[in-house]
Design a protein around this motif. Structure first.
Motif, PDB file in Angstrom:
ATOM      1  N   ALA A 184      40.653  40.380  54.966  1.00 11.97           N
ATOM      2  CA  ALA A 184      40.295  41.278  54.148  1.00 11.97           C
ATOM      3  C   ALA A 184      40.563  42.647  54.615  1.00 11.97           C
ATOM      4  O   ALA A 184      40.965  42.765  55.800  1.00 11.97           O
ATOM      5  N   TYR A 190      36.055  38.169  56.527  1.00 11.37           N
ATOM      6  CA  TYR A 190      34.945  37.620  55.597  1.00 11.37           C
ATOM      7  C   TYR A 190      34.215  36.491  55.944  1.00 11.37           C
ATOM      8  O   TYR A 190      35.341  35.428  56.251  1.00 11.37           O
ATOM      9  N   TRP A 211      41.393  42.270  48.931  1.00  8.47           N
ATOM     10  CA  TRP A 211      41.664  40.773  49.167  1.00  8.47           C
ATOM     11  C   TRP A 211      43.313  40.626  49.162  1.00  8.47           C
ATOM     12  O   TRP A 211      44.075  40.928  48.378  1.00  8.47           O
ATOM     13  N   TYR A 240      44.121  34.957  48.783  1.00  6.07           N
ATOM     14  CA  TYR A 240      42.914  34.594  48.692  1.00  6.07           C
ATOM     15  C   TYR A 240      42.635  34.341  47.434  1.00  6.07           C
ATOM     16  O   TYR A 240      41.761  33.561  46.592  1.00  6.07           O
TER      17      TYR A 240
END
Length: 269
Positions: A56, A69, A166, A170
Protein backbone atom coordinates in the motif's frame (compact mmCIF):
# COMPACT_ATOMS: atom_id res chain seq x y z
CA UNK A 1 9.10 -15.35 4.12
CA UNK A 2 6.79 -18.19 3.19
CA UNK A 3 7.18 -20.04 -0.10
CA UNK A 4 4.51 -21.61 -2.29
CA UNK A 5 5.20 -25.07 -0.86
CA UNK A 6 4.23 -23.70 2.56
CA UNK A 7 0.64 -22.94 1.51
CA UNK A 8 -0.93 -26.24 2.73
CA UNK A 9 0.57 -25.70 6.21
CA UNK A 10 -0.53 -22.05 6.15
CA UNK A 11 -4.08 -23.12 5.27
CA UNK A 12 -4.13 -25.49 8.23
CA UNK A 13 -2.88 -22.79 10.60
CA UNK A 14 -5.41 -20.29 9.21
CA UNK A 15 -8.23 -22.76 9.88
CA UNK A 16 -6.96 -23.21 13.43
CA UNK A 17 -6.74 -19.46 14.06
CA UNK A 18 -9.78 -17.99 12.31
CA UNK A 19 -13.38 -18.82 11.40
CA UNK A 20 -13.06 -18.41 7.62
CA UNK A 21 -14.22 -21.19 5.32
CA UNK A 22 -11.76 -23.49 3.59
CA UNK A 23 -13.07 -22.13 0.29
CA UNK A 24 -12.16 -18.56 1.30
CA UNK A 25 -8.70 -19.55 2.54
CA UNK A 26 -7.82 -21.42 -0.65
CA UNK A 27 -9.16 -18.58 -2.81
CA UNK A 28 -7.18 -16.04 -0.76
CA UNK A 29 -3.88 -17.79 -1.37
CA UNK A 30 -4.70 -18.61 -4.98
CA UNK A 31 -5.45 -14.97 -5.84
CA UNK A 32 -2.99 -13.16 -3.56
CA UNK A 33 0.04 -15.25 -2.67
CA UNK A 34 2.24 -14.03 -5.53
CA UNK A 35 1.56 -10.37 -4.67
CA UNK A 36 1.98 -10.30 -0.87
CA UNK A 37 4.59 -11.03 1.77
CA UNK A 38 3.76 -13.85 4.17
CA UNK A 39 5.95 -13.83 7.27
CA UNK A 40 6.15 -17.14 9.11
CA UNK A 41 7.90 -18.16 12.30
CA UNK A 42 8.55 -21.89 12.50
CA UNK A 43 9.09 -24.10 15.54
CA UNK A 44 10.58 -27.56 15.06
CA UNK A 45 10.10 -27.22 11.31
CA UNK A 46 6.40 -26.33 11.35
CA UNK A 47 4.70 -22.90 11.14
CA UNK A 48 3.87 -21.53 14.59
CA UNK A 49 2.63 -18.04 13.67
CA UNK A 50 2.10 -15.98 10.54
CA UNK A 51 1.23 -12.54 9.21
CA UNK A 52 0.23 -11.42 5.71
CA UNK A 53 1.32 -8.05 4.31
CA UNK A 54 -0.26 -6.26 1.34
CA UNK A 55 1.52 -3.45 -0.49
CA UNK A 56 0.00 0.00 0.00
CA UNK A 57 1.01 3.66 -0.03
CA UNK A 58 0.30 6.34 2.56
CA UNK A 59 -0.42 9.57 0.67
CA UNK A 60 -0.86 13.17 1.71
CA UNK A 61 -0.26 15.84 -0.90
CA UNK A 62 3.32 15.47 -2.13
CA UNK A 63 4.20 13.01 0.65
CA UNK A 64 4.18 9.38 -0.44
CA UNK A 65 5.28 6.61 1.94
CA UNK A 66 5.52 2.94 1.01
CA UNK A 67 3.49 0.87 3.42
CA UNK A 68 2.47 -2.66 4.30
CA UNK A 69 -1.05 -3.47 5.45
CA UNK A 70 -1.03 -6.28 8.03
CA UNK A 71 -3.73 -8.91 7.76
CA UNK A 72 -4.51 -12.34 9.22
CA UNK A 73 -1.78 -12.40 11.82
CA UNK A 74 -2.15 -15.31 14.20
CA UNK A 75 -0.52 -18.07 16.21
CA UNK A 76 -1.47 -21.73 16.08
CA UNK A 77 -3.33 -22.61 19.31
CA UNK A 78 -0.70 -25.13 20.41
CA UNK A 79 2.03 -22.48 20.16
CA UNK A 80 0.26 -19.64 21.97
CA UNK A 81 1.46 -17.86 25.12
CA UNK A 82 5.12 -18.57 24.34
CA UNK A 83 6.10 -15.18 22.89
CA UNK A 84 6.41 -16.41 19.30
CA UNK A 85 4.07 -13.82 17.80
CA UNK A 86 5.88 -10.96 19.55
CA UNK A 87 9.18 -12.31 18.20
CA UNK A 88 7.72 -12.39 14.68
CA UNK A 89 6.24 -8.91 15.02
CA UNK A 90 9.60 -7.57 16.21
CA UNK A 91 11.09 -8.93 12.98
CA UNK A 92 8.39 -7.14 10.96
CA UNK A 93 8.90 -3.77 12.70
CA UNK A 94 12.71 -4.08 12.43
CA UNK A 95 12.31 -4.72 8.70
CA UNK A 96 10.02 -1.69 8.39
CA UNK A 97 12.60 0.46 10.18
CA UNK A 98 15.39 -0.68 7.86
CA UNK A 99 13.38 -0.17 4.67
CA UNK A 100 11.60 3.02 5.77
CA UNK A 101 8.25 1.34 5.31
CA UNK A 102 5.11 2.27 7.22
CA UNK A 103 2.91 -0.44 8.73
CA UNK A 104 -0.87 -0.10 8.95
CA UNK A 105 -3.36 -2.32 10.70
CA UNK A 106 -7.08 -2.26 11.49
CA UNK A 107 -7.77 -4.01 14.80
CA UNK A 108 -11.03 -5.85 15.26
CA UNK A 109 -11.03 -5.49 19.06
CA UNK A 110 -9.78 -3.05 21.68
CA UNK A 111 -7.61 -5.86 23.08
CA UNK A 112 -5.76 -6.05 19.76
CA UNK A 113 -5.32 -2.27 19.82
CA UNK A 114 -3.67 -2.49 23.23
CA UNK A 115 -1.51 -5.41 22.11
CA UNK A 116 -0.15 -3.57 19.07
CA UNK A 117 0.40 -0.38 21.06
CA UNK A 118 2.66 -2.41 23.34
CA UNK A 119 4.64 -3.39 20.21
CA UNK A 120 5.29 0.24 19.26
CA UNK A 121 2.25 1.03 17.11
CA UNK A 122 0.26 4.25 17.53
CA UNK A 123 -3.49 4.62 17.30
CA UNK A 124 -4.54 6.83 14.42
CA UNK A 125 -7.78 7.68 12.62
CA UNK A 126 -11.20 6.14 13.08
CA UNK A 127 -14.14 5.25 10.86
CA UNK A 128 -17.72 6.34 11.53
CA UNK A 129 -20.75 4.20 10.76
CA UNK A 130 -23.72 6.24 9.62
CA UNK A 131 -27.20 4.69 9.79
CA UNK A 132 -29.73 5.82 7.16
CA UNK A 133 -33.42 5.00 6.84
CA UNK A 134 -34.32 5.42 3.16
CA UNK A 135 -36.44 8.21 1.79
CA UNK A 136 -38.69 8.06 -1.26
CA UNK A 137 -37.12 6.41 -4.27
CA UNK A 138 -35.99 8.52 -7.20
CA UNK A 139 -34.37 7.74 -10.56
CA UNK A 140 -30.62 7.20 -10.27
CA UNK A 141 -27.97 7.41 -12.97
CA UNK A 142 -25.49 4.67 -12.14
CA UNK A 143 -23.29 1.96 -13.63
CA UNK A 144 -21.13 -0.85 -12.29
CA UNK A 145 -17.43 -0.02 -12.10
CA UNK A 146 -14.36 -2.06 -12.95
CA UNK A 147 -11.67 -2.18 -10.28
CA UNK A 148 -9.51 0.19 -12.36
CA UNK A 149 -12.35 2.72 -12.69
CA UNK A 150 -13.18 2.43 -9.00
CA UNK A 151 -9.58 2.98 -7.95
CA UNK A 152 -9.21 6.01 -10.22
CA UNK A 153 -12.32 7.64 -8.73
CA UNK A 154 -11.17 6.71 -5.23
CA UNK A 155 -7.74 8.29 -5.68
CA UNK A 156 -9.27 11.47 -7.13
CA UNK A 157 -11.77 11.72 -4.27
CA UNK A 158 -9.29 11.30 -1.41
CA UNK A 159 -6.24 13.06 -2.85
CA UNK A 160 -6.66 16.11 -0.60
CA UNK A 161 -6.61 14.15 2.70
CA UNK A 162 -4.14 11.69 4.25
CA UNK A 163 -5.26 8.29 2.97
CA UNK A 164 -4.14 4.78 2.08
CA UNK A 165 -3.73 4.31 -1.65
CA UNK A 166 -4.25 0.73 -2.76
CA UNK A 167 -2.79 -0.89 -5.90
CA UNK A 168 -5.27 -1.96 -8.56
CA UNK A 169 -4.80 -5.66 -7.77
CA UNK A 170 -5.95 -5.10 -4.18
CA UNK A 171 -9.10 -3.33 -5.40
CA UNK A 172 -9.68 -6.24 -7.78
CA UNK A 173 -9.67 -8.63 -4.81
CA UNK A 174 -11.97 -6.39 -2.75
CA UNK A 175 -14.52 -5.98 -5.54
CA UNK A 176 -14.51 -9.68 -6.40
CA UNK A 177 -14.99 -10.59 -2.73
CA UNK A 178 -17.78 -8.03 -2.46
CA UNK A 179 -19.49 -9.56 -5.51
CA UNK A 180 -19.53 -12.99 -3.83
CA UNK A 181 -21.94 -11.47 -1.29
CA UNK A 182 -24.18 -10.00 -4.03
CA UNK A 183 -22.32 -6.70 -3.69
CA UNK A 184 -21.66 -4.05 -6.32
CA UNK A 185 -19.17 -1.28 -7.00
CA UNK A 186 -21.23 1.56 -8.44
CA UNK A 187 -20.41 4.75 -10.25
CA UNK A 188 -23.10 7.38 -9.69
CA UNK A 189 -23.71 10.69 -11.45
CA UNK A 190 -25.15 13.08 -8.89
CA UNK A 191 -25.22 16.87 -8.65
CA UNK A 192 -22.75 17.11 -11.53
CA UNK A 193 -20.22 14.98 -9.66
CA UNK A 194 -18.77 11.51 -10.25
CA UNK A 195 -19.54 9.54 -7.10
CA UNK A 196 -18.87 5.93 -6.20
CA UNK A 197 -19.64 3.34 -3.59
CA UNK A 198 -18.90 -0.27 -2.79
CA UNK A 199 -21.57 -2.15 -0.90
CA UNK A 200 -23.38 -5.42 -0.32
CA UNK A 201 -26.69 -6.52 1.24
CA UNK A 202 -26.57 -8.16 4.64
CA UNK A 203 -30.09 -9.31 5.31
CA UNK A 204 -32.26 -6.21 4.93
CA UNK A 205 -29.33 -3.81 5.48
CA UNK A 206 -27.13 -2.33 2.76
CA UNK A 207 -23.54 -2.21 4.03
CA UNK A 208 -21.62 0.52 2.20
CA UNK A 209 -17.95 -0.22 2.76
CA UNK A 210 -16.83 3.00 1.16
CA UNK A 211 -18.21 6.00 -0.71
CA UNK A 212 -17.45 9.61 -1.53
CA UNK A 213 -21.12 10.55 -1.29
CA UNK A 214 -21.77 13.14 1.39
CA UNK A 215 -24.22 12.24 4.13
CA UNK A 216 -26.83 14.52 2.54
CA UNK A 217 -26.32 12.96 -0.89
CA UNK A 218 -26.56 9.48 0.58
CA UNK A 219 -29.83 10.31 2.32
CA UNK A 220 -31.15 11.86 -0.90
CA UNK A 221 -30.64 8.66 -2.94
CA UNK A 222 -31.04 6.14 -0.10
CA UNK A 223 -34.37 4.88 -1.44
CA UNK A 224 -32.93 4.20 -4.88
CA UNK A 225 -29.94 2.40 -3.38
CA UNK A 226 -32.14 0.21 -1.21
CA UNK A 227 -34.15 -0.72 -4.29
CA UNK A 228 -30.98 -1.67 -6.21
CA UNK A 229 -29.73 -3.87 -3.35
CA UNK A 230 -33.18 -5.06 -2.15
CA UNK A 231 -32.67 -3.69 1.37
CA UNK A 232 -34.60 -1.54 3.83
CA UNK A 233 -31.89 0.50 5.57
CA UNK A 234 -28.24 1.49 5.14
CA UNK A 235 -25.06 1.38 7.19
CA UNK A 236 -22.35 3.49 5.54
CA UNK A 237 -18.71 3.73 6.64
CA UNK A 238 -16.92 7.08 6.44
CA UNK A 239 -13.71 8.72 7.51
CA UNK A 240 -14.19 10.33 10.92
CA UNK A 241 -12.77 13.51 9.36
CA UNK A 242 -15.82 13.81 7.13
CA UNK A 243 -17.61 15.29 10.13
CA UNK A 244 -20.79 13.25 9.78
CA UNK A 245 -22.72 11.96 12.73
CA UNK A 246 -22.68 8.28 13.54
CA UNK A 247 -21.01 5.64 15.65
CA UNK A 248 -17.22 5.90 15.92
CA UNK A 249 -15.44 2.58 15.47
CA UNK A 250 -12.02 1.44 16.62
CA UNK A 251 -9.05 3.52 15.43
CA UNK A 252 -6.45 2.07 13.09
CA UNK A 253 -2.91 1.36 14.26
CA UNK A 254 0.16 2.68 12.42
CA UNK A 255 3.91 2.31 12.71
CA UNK A 256 6.82 4.27 11.26
CA UNK A 257 4.87 6.87 9.33
CA UNK A 258 5.34 10.68 9.25
CA UNK A 259 1.72 11.03 8.13
CA UNK A 260 -1.10 10.76 10.64
CA UNK A 261 -4.89 10.99 10.74
CA UNK A 262 -4.87 8.61 7.78
CA UNK A 263 -8.08 7.45 6.12
CA UNK A 264 -7.82 3.66 6.08
CA UNK A 265 -10.68 1.70 4.59
CA UNK A 266 -11.46 -1.35 2.46
CA UNK A 267 -9.54 -3.39 5.01
CA UNK A 268 -10.05 -7.12 5.33
CA UNK A 269 -11.31 -8.14 8.78
Amino acid sequence: MAKRQDIPALCEMWKACFSDSEEYIKRFYRENFEHIDVVVLTVDGEPACMAHMFDATVKHGDISVKAKYLYAGGTHPKHRNKGYFIKMQDYITDLADKKGTALIFQPATSELTDFYKALGFETDSSIRRLSVIPKARQPLDYSELSYQEYNRLRNDAFSDIPYVKWPDRYLKWCIEENALFSGKALGIKLDGKDCFLMGFPEGKTLIINETNLTDLQLKKISGALCKIFSTEKIYAYYSKNAGYEGETLLPSCVYNTPVHNIYLNLTLL
